[in-house]
Design a protein around this motif. Sequence first.
Motif, PDB file in Angstrom:
ATOM      1  N   ARG A 101       0.856  -1.200   0.000  1.00  0.00           N
ATOM      2  CA  ARG A 101       0.000   0.000   0.000  1.00  0.00           C
ATOM      3  C   ARG A 101       0.885   1.240   0.000  1.00  0.00           C
ATOM      4  O   ARG A 101       2.046   1.170   0.380  1.00  0.00           O
ATOM      5  CB  ARG A 101      -0.925  -0.021   1.221  1.00  0.00           C
ATOM      6  CG  ARG A 101      -2.019  -1.057   1.044  1.00  0.00           C
ATOM      7  CD  ARG A 101      -2.886  -1.246   2.258  1.00  0.00           C
ATOM      8  NE  ARG A 101      -3.923  -2.193   1.920  1.00  0.00           N
ATOM      9  CZ  ARG A 101      -5.205  -1.875   1.757  1.00  0.00           C
ATOM     10  NH1 ARG A 101      -5.602  -0.638   1.949  1.00  0.00           N
ATOM     11  NH2 ARG A 101      -6.081  -2.790   1.418  1.00  0.00           N
ATOM     12  N   LEU A 206     -13.594  -0.010   4.934  1.00  0.00           N
ATOM     13  CA  LEU A 206     -12.514  -0.018   5.921  1.00  0.00           C
ATOM     14  C   LEU A 206     -12.604  -1.317   6.717  1.00  0.00           C
ATOM     15  O   LEU A 206     -13.682  -1.657   7.231  1.00  0.00           O
ATOM     16  CB  LEU A 206     -12.651   1.179   6.891  1.00  0.00           C
ATOM     17  CG  LEU A 206     -12.039   2.519   6.435  1.00  0.00           C
ATOM     18  CD1 LEU A 206     -12.622   3.012   5.133  1.00  0.00           C
ATOM     19  CD2 LEU A 206     -12.206   3.561   7.525  1.00  0.00           C
ATOM     20  N   ASP A 234     -10.336  -0.107   1.030  1.00  0.00           N
ATOM     21  CA  ASP A 234      -9.730   1.227   0.945  1.00  0.00           C
ATOM     22  C   ASP A 234      -8.721   1.441   2.062  1.00  0.00           C
ATOM     23  O   ASP A 234      -7.616   1.900   1.815  1.00  0.00           O
ATOM     24  CB  ASP A 234     -10.835   2.293   0.988  1.00  0.00           C
ATOM     25  CG  ASP A 234     -11.712   2.193  -0.255  1.00  0.00           C
ATOM     26  OD1 ASP A 234     -11.288   2.694  -1.296  1.00  0.00           O
ATOM     27  OD2 ASP A 234     -12.789   1.557  -0.178  1.00  0.00           O
ATOM     28  N   ILE A 235      -9.136   1.128   3.291  1.00  0.00           N
ATOM     29  CA  ILE A 235      -8.187   1.289   4.406  1.00  0.00           C
ATOM     30  C   ILE A 235      -8.215   0.032   5.262  1.00  0.00           C
ATOM     31  O   ILE A 235      -9.276  -0.480   5.618  1.00  0.00           O
ATOM     32  CB  ILE A 235      -8.516   2.529   5.272  1.00  0.00           C
ATOM     33  CG1 ILE A 235      -8.408   3.813   4.430  1.00  0.00           C
ATOM     34  CG2 ILE A 235      -7.565   2.620   6.472  1.00  0.00           C
ATOM     35  CD1 ILE A 235      -8.676   5.101   5.190  1.00  0.00           C
ATOM     36  N   CYS A 253      -3.306   2.454   3.450  1.00  0.00           N
ATOM     37  CA  CYS A 253      -4.230   2.845   2.383  1.00  0.00           C
ATOM     38  C   CYS A 253      -3.533   2.742   1.032  1.00  0.00           C
ATOM     39  O   CYS A 253      -2.325   2.968   0.928  1.00  0.00           O
ATOM     40  CB  CYS A 253      -4.660   4.290   2.642  1.00  0.00           C
ATOM     41  SG  CYS A 253      -5.955   4.881   1.548  1.00  0.00           S
ATOM     42  N   MET A 258      -3.816   9.465   2.084  1.00  0.00           N
ATOM     43  CA  MET A 258      -4.150   9.239   3.495  1.00  0.00           C
ATOM     44  C   MET A 258      -3.152   9.949   4.414  1.00  0.00           C
ATOM     45  O   MET A 258      -3.470  10.278   5.553  1.00  0.00           O
ATOM     46  CB  MET A 258      -4.205   7.747   3.829  1.00  0.00           C
ATOM     47  CG  MET A 258      -4.758   7.513   5.240  1.00  0.00           C
ATOM     48  SD  MET A 258      -4.794   5.798   5.755  1.00  0.00           S
ATOM     49  CE  MET A 258      -3.074   5.479   6.072  1.00  0.00           C
TER      50      MET A 258
END
Length: 398
Positions: A101, A206, A234-235, A253, A258
């Motif tokens: 990420r 998330l 996404d997270i 992320c 982020m």
Amino acid sequence: MGLFDKFGKLAAERASLSDSHPFGIRIDEMYSPTEGSIQGKRVILAGTNNYLGLTFDPDGIKAAQRSLELEGTGTTGSRMANGSYAGHSALEEELVDFLGRRSVIVFSTGYVANLGVIGTLASAREVVLLDADCHASIYDACKLGGAEIIRFRHNDVADLERRMVRLGDRAREAIILVEGIYSMLGDQAPLREIVEVKRRLGGYLLVDEAHSFGVLGAKGRGLAEELGVDSEVDILLGTFSKSLGAVGGFAACHDAQMDLLRYASRPYIFTASPAPSAIASVRSALKAIKERPELRRQLWTNARRLYQGLAESGYQLGPQASPVIAVMLKSPHEGLAFWRALIEKGVYVNLVLPPATPGAVTLIRCSVSAAHTPEQIDQIIEAFASLRSPVDLVTVGA
Ligand code: PMP
């Protein structure tokens, strides 16, 4: 009215459970990741979330000791005010690499990571859809942010979809919150199906992988990796206090933006950063996750052995074999008697009472470690099996 009068009901409830309750239990000595002493009794620890057993890992201890000597005992301030230590940034880079990420932020605990990310993103104009069994830190984070909160039934994707459809256009910007492995029942989120709803209706996903990081996935990245949907999450949120054996938390992320949260997130800005020695042992534990997949395999072998043994002893358990194994009991009083009887038999587990449990059930929650030996797992099973007789419970729990 006295300052603490409003807790009268709570005090009465606790008093009714007798003096010897688990809230405030002290482990007087730790001998290993799986053994300690409680009230003079040697016990097998099966309620620690120490999934990979890395708290006594010699490399982790050495790394922490070296850091203590070189960097001292604490950072004495936040990263924003005092600056980051080299270890904070190095760990973030290592997690970027491990998770594939673009942005990773390290927080002081997993609880603070949830407050810092969810509480900042889920502001008053947003709407969040959260699984009803989500951890308290996720609920608290939503409250902190002030978003509209919509709960959907635990692991019920049709219910999530119904509620998103009702939101109309707002669903496209909604934040969906779930966990990897749920902390109470040990079951997993149906992430593929949730991702499918997200593809059709929009929203941001998330996932709190507190109990699944280092536990699931070919590389140990968690449930999103295990189910092949990492690119759709996404997270990803996590903690250093379980498989990584220390204290701290993180968010990761795919979107480099982020990083902006560092300047907007009050739980990042206004609390002290993790101690350098904790960061040093986490970096060592992360290396162990990468280089020693046999730890994960051993954890699952142990988890299946305990789950099967308890099921064969006739207990009602959570829905799937998992390193978190929930044994359902009838009432808080039965739970307390059970928990005390298990300590007498040399086994320490967690007692979880309503309202902290889903569906107001009383749970004895076991957590399995890669460091448990097969003999220890069998001793835990034997202790449970011997308590099938209510006579045992009445005598010991009286
Ligand atoms: N999320 C979940 C799902 C948890 O179970 C926990 C802790 N039990 C946390 C977050 C908080 O983690 P920490 O202990 O690092 O604050």
